[in-house]
Scaffold this motif. Structure first.
Motif, PDB file in Angstrom:
ATOM      1  N   LEU A 611     -69.386  -4.157 -16.122  1.00  0.00           N
ATOM      2  CA  LEU A 611     -69.158  -2.750 -16.449  1.00  0.00           C
ATOM      3  C   LEU A 611     -69.627  -2.436 -17.864  1.00  0.00           C
ATOM      4  O   LEU A 611     -70.188  -1.366 -18.115  1.00  0.00           O
ATOM      5  N   ALA A 612     -69.386  -3.370 -18.792  1.00  0.00           N
ATOM      6  CA  ALA A 612     -69.855  -3.149 -20.168  1.00  0.00           C
ATOM      7  C   ALA A 612     -71.376  -3.072 -20.204  1.00  0.00           C
ATOM      8  O   ALA A 612     -71.952  -2.279 -20.957  1.00  0.00           O
ATOM      9  N   LEU A 613     -72.033  -3.890 -19.413  1.00  0.00           N
ATOM     10  CA  LEU A 613     -73.489  -3.876 -19.344  1.00  0.00           C
ATOM     11  C   LEU A 613     -73.979  -2.516 -18.857  1.00  0.00           C
ATOM     12  O   LEU A 613     -74.913  -1.926 -19.411  1.00  0.00           O
ATOM     13  N   LEU A 614     -73.342  -1.993 -17.816  1.00  0.00           N
ATOM     14  CA  LEU A 614     -73.742  -0.701 -17.269  1.00  0.00           C
ATOM     15  C   LEU A 614     -73.439   0.438 -18.244  1.00  0.00           C
ATOM     16  O   LEU A 614     -74.234   1.360 -18.415  1.00  0.00           O
ATOM     17  N   GLU A 615     -72.276   0.347 -18.898  1.00  0.00           N
ATOM     18  CA  GLU A 615     -71.900   1.398 -19.841  1.00  0.00           C
ATOM     19  C   GLU A 615     -72.848   1.416 -21.034  1.00  0.00           C
ATOM     20  O   GLU A 615     -73.213   2.479 -21.537  1.00  0.00           O
ATOM     21  N   SER A 616     -73.278   0.216 -21.484  1.00  0.00           N
ATOM     22  CA  SER A 616     -74.233   0.165 -22.594  1.00  0.00           C
ATOM     23  C   SER A 616     -75.571   0.775 -22.202  1.00  0.00           C
ATOM     24  O   SER A 616     -76.343   1.181 -23.065  1.00  0.00           O
ATOM     25  N   GLY A 617     -75.844   0.825 -20.891  1.00  0.00           N
ATOM     26  CA  GLY A 617     -77.071   1.441 -20.412  1.00  0.00           C
ATOM     27  C   GLY A 617     -76.939   2.930 -20.155  1.00  0.00           C
ATOM     28  O   GLY A 617     -77.862   3.560 -19.621  1.00  0.00           O
TER      29      GLY A 617
END
Length: 774
Positions: A611-617
């Motif tokens: 989720l952090a990866l997606l949010e950073s994107g």
């Protein structure tokens, strides 16, 4: 003896140093004995060279001496490393470490922040060791620490230690429990350089567009502002090397220092000293990464050659730099970044002119030389890159040709903008000047990286690297001109090389046309639901109007990325992560930076990273709860499960959806829910009848018969891997669906599956056969 010959004679020295370094760091306990043997051989070879001077004996003596020096370095460091490593054992032990940050902070795909630490004290199990060993530290994504610590800062942290892999520079790997505590800020020069980097990043952040994120990267190698989407575009276009400080950057900096001293009419020694001093500060400013160290060492050796009046060939300088570096830091031997940097430099020195000469026979010489530079680098570095990413950038040479003129301008302007930090007005003006060529490079990367078929799939692992290396040799043999006598002697070899190159080009063009340009033409354009064949995992596309949703991402990025390419999907309005088992969320990296909204179930540790990866994107996150509703274009979705009382992650917390729309088939998606959870769903939120049901858990036997009878679907979709170890789909489930009168489509047998509805009814397309769904 010519400079070129001297350069070639130094190749065995560098090669032996590299091989010895790799052996020593992989088997450090043997380093002391190896050093003794090599030094003994060096003494014997030197004695022979004195008695009977010969170039060969001198080269052998030098080779053995350098290799012995490499082994000595490992042997000296081994006692301290072994002491800490033995205390960690097999891993999982609590540790407290105090030391100085020795490498820049990088965010991993998982979202965690990693950095290198030069430990000064290590406390494990009540025992404190005051020693100097390198440690690799990871700060978890749920910590508040995201920007990292500047190099030179003294920090202390607690965490769990694990042994490092053989050959790694780090003695141990530590997972920090939380945010490291800053004890002492970076002192003196380190603090000043950290301030310069920070202020350049702040100045660039005030500029618009993706080009702003590239300004710090092109100037000082700081890529922290580069978004995942831009990073992926740079990678796809083969332009990531532009933000990795290289020999070109070092040459510019040395030239600035040398030129400034020359304007002051300084003597040659002072000019060289000014160039070397400027280079040293620059290496510290951009942080001593492997490629930077190699480029800086090569520039330093070249400057020393100028000082003593013996300017050797580029190959000699490279070999000398590599040899010195392995004596100082043997762990560079297993660094992919260092290998890529050295290989690229060697290829430019050896291949650029011959390739440019060959191409100059059919095109203008300036254009031929411009093409020869990226072509030589790609031919040499391609086999190494295949080991980490089994794809060939088809238009990588073109992308580099277009970006090359802008890179030096962006580098020089960005570097001066960094130095101008004390005067904000000047810094902003210089940063804006660097932004213009940086934006051009970002535009080239985005445009070429997004072209269909730009990333050509290749054989994975060492076989793929060997195959691409052989193809590179064939290209060189086919291009290089030969004298008449040699041409006759090597006629058969050249003919075979030409056949290999032409055949490879034909296969590559065919593959690009099939899976890239023509890929959307091989599937039905009217699709509304797609089950992607991603192996043993789930990835289901739903399209309504101009909006597209993806439910789960399968077990790995590439299969779902291939499915998205084939069905012409470039962005996602909604991504549903039903739960965070690897077979449902392992492919998240393929869609980062391309998702508007993420609807997800309860996350575990891996889920939080995804989720952090997606949010950073740039994605907006939303936790799913029964009764929640939303839209996909003209269609509506409603969450049926989990209820508020289900909070523990896992199969029974899977997000279950019903999707309805006047233009698409109604659909029930059940994630990996077990029979017990299905019964509770049916009681709390009865789904009613639907046209299509996505079967739960790949067709396991743990199903609620009454739920499928209630759904009474015309078509059941089963995402499942061929020859899986679970026996999915189970015969009991298949019998149930047949009993209900539901037709079955399964990805292990049918490949990709597409479904759509029009005025004549429901239609089913299978990758391996086509027919209507009754």
């Amino acid at each position: 003896m010519t400079a070129a010959v001297r350069g070639v004679r130094l190749v065995p020295v560098a090669g032996a140093a590299w091989a010895t370094a790799a052996f020593a760091v992989l088997i450090p306990d043997a380093a002391a004995a190896t050093a003794a043997v090599l030094w003994g051989g060096a003494v014997v070879a030197a004695a022979l060279a004195v008695r009977r001077p010969a170039t060969g004996a001198v080269v052998i003596a030098l080779t053995l001496a350098v290799a012995g020096g490499v082994s000595v370095q490992v042997a000296v460091a081994q006692p301290a490393r072994a002491s800490v490593s033995d205390s960690v054992g097999t891993g999982g032990r609590a540790v407290q470490i105090t030391g100085e940050v020795s490498g820049r902070s990088d965010r991993a795909p998982s979202g965690d922040v990693w950095f290198d630490l030069a430990a000064r004290s290590v406390a494990i199990g009540g025992r404190t060791m005051h020693t100097s060993v390198p440690v690799r530290v990871g700060v978890p994504v749920d910590g508040a620490w995201a920007a990292g610590m500047p190099i030179g800062a003294t920090v202390t942290l607690r965490g769990v230690a694990f042994p490092a892999s053989p050959g790694e520079r780090a003695t141990v790997v530590v997972r920090a429990d939380g945010e490291p505590q800053l004890l002492v800020p970076p002192p003196g020069l380190w603090g000043a350089l950290a301030t310069l980097r920070s202020r350049l990043a702040d100045a660039a952040a005030r500029l618009p567009g993706p080009g702003a994120a590239l300004v710090p990267g092109l100037a000082v190698g700081d890529t922290s502002a580069v978004t995942p989407a831009l990073e992926e575009s740079m990678k796809a276009a083969s332009l990531t090397h532009l933000t990795a400080v290289s020999g070109a950057n070092c040459a510019i900096v040395v030239g600035l220092g040398f030129g400034a001293a020359a304007l002051c009419r300084a003597r040659r020694a002072v000019r060289i000293g000014a160039g070397l001093s400027t280079l040293g500060v620059f290496v510290l400013l951009v942080t001593p990464e492997p490629s930077v160290v190699r480029a800086g060492a090569m520039a330093a050796v070249a400057m020393v050659g100028v000082g003593v009046g013996r300017v050797g060939s580029g190959v000699a300088v490279l070999c000398a730099a590599v040899s010195v570096l392995f004596v100082l830091d043997p762990w560079l031997a297993l660094s992919l970044g260092f290998a890529l940097s050295t290989t690229a430099t060697a290829s430019l020195l050896v291949l650029t002119r011959p390739i440019g000469t060959a191409l100059g026979r059919v095109m203008p010489v300036p254009l031929a030389m411009a093409i020869a530079v990226p072509l030589a680098a790609q031919l040499a570095c391609g086999p190494l890159l295949i080991l980490v990413d089994p794809h060939v950038p088809v238009l990588g040479v073109l992308a580099n040709l277009l970006a090359a003129p802008a890179a030096p301008a962006a580098t020089v302007a960005g570097f001066f903008a960094c130095l101008a930090a004390p005067v904000p007005v000047i810094q902003d003006a210089l940063a804006a000047a660097a932004w213009v060529p940086s934006s051009w490079i970002a535009g080239v990367a985005t445009t070429i990286g997004a072209l269909p078929g730009q990333r050509l799939a290749w054989v994975d692992g060492p076989p793929g690297a060997a195959l691409l290396a052989a193809l590179g040799v064939a290209v060189v043999v086919a291009l290089l001109p030969l004298r008449a006598a040699a041409a006759r002697r090597w006629r058969a070899v050249r003919a075979a090389a030409v056949v290999a190159v032409v055949t490879s080009l034909a296969v590559g063009v065919g593959q690009v046309a099939l899976i890239g340009v023509a890929a959307p033409w091989t599937v039905p354009t009217a699709w509304q639901i797609v089950v992607c064949d991603v192996g043993q995992g789930d990835a289901v596309l739903v399209r309504a109007g101009d909006a597209t949703a993806l439910i789960d991402t399968g077990p790995a990025p590439e299969p779902v990325a291939e499915c998205l390419r084939r069905f012409g999907v470039t962005s996602l309005d909604l991504l549903v992560l039903t739960h965070f088992d690897a077979d449902h969320s392992g492919g998240v990296d393929a869609v980062r930076g391309r998702v508007r909204t993420v609807l997800h179930g309860p996350p575990d540790v891996d889920g939080a990273r995804a989720l952090a990866l997606l949010e950073s994107g740039g994605a907006r996150l939303s936790t799913a709860s029964a009764g929640q509703e939303g839209s996909i274009g003209p269609a509506r979705w409603r969450v049926l499960w989990p209820t508020d009382g289900v909070r523990l992650p896992g199969n029974d917390a899977s997000v279950a959806l019903r999707i309805d729309g006047s233009e698409i088939p109604s659909m029930l998606l059940l994630g990996d829910l077990s029979a017990e959870a299905q019964i509770r769903l049916r009681a709390a939120h009865p789904p009613g009848r639907v046209d299509v049901v996505k079967v739960a858990h790949h067709g396991s036997a743990d199903q609620d018969d009454a739920l499928y009878e209630m759904a009474d679907a015309d078509l059941a979709l089963i995402p499942v891997g061929a020859d899986n170890d679970y026996g999915h789909p189970r015969e009991t489930l298949l019998s149930l669906l047949r009993h209900v009168g539901t037709r079955i489509a399964r990805s292990d047998v049918d490949g990709h599956i597409a479904v759509w509805r029009d005025g004549s009814g429901l239609h089913l397309w299978r990758e391996k056969s086509v027919g209507p769904a009754g």
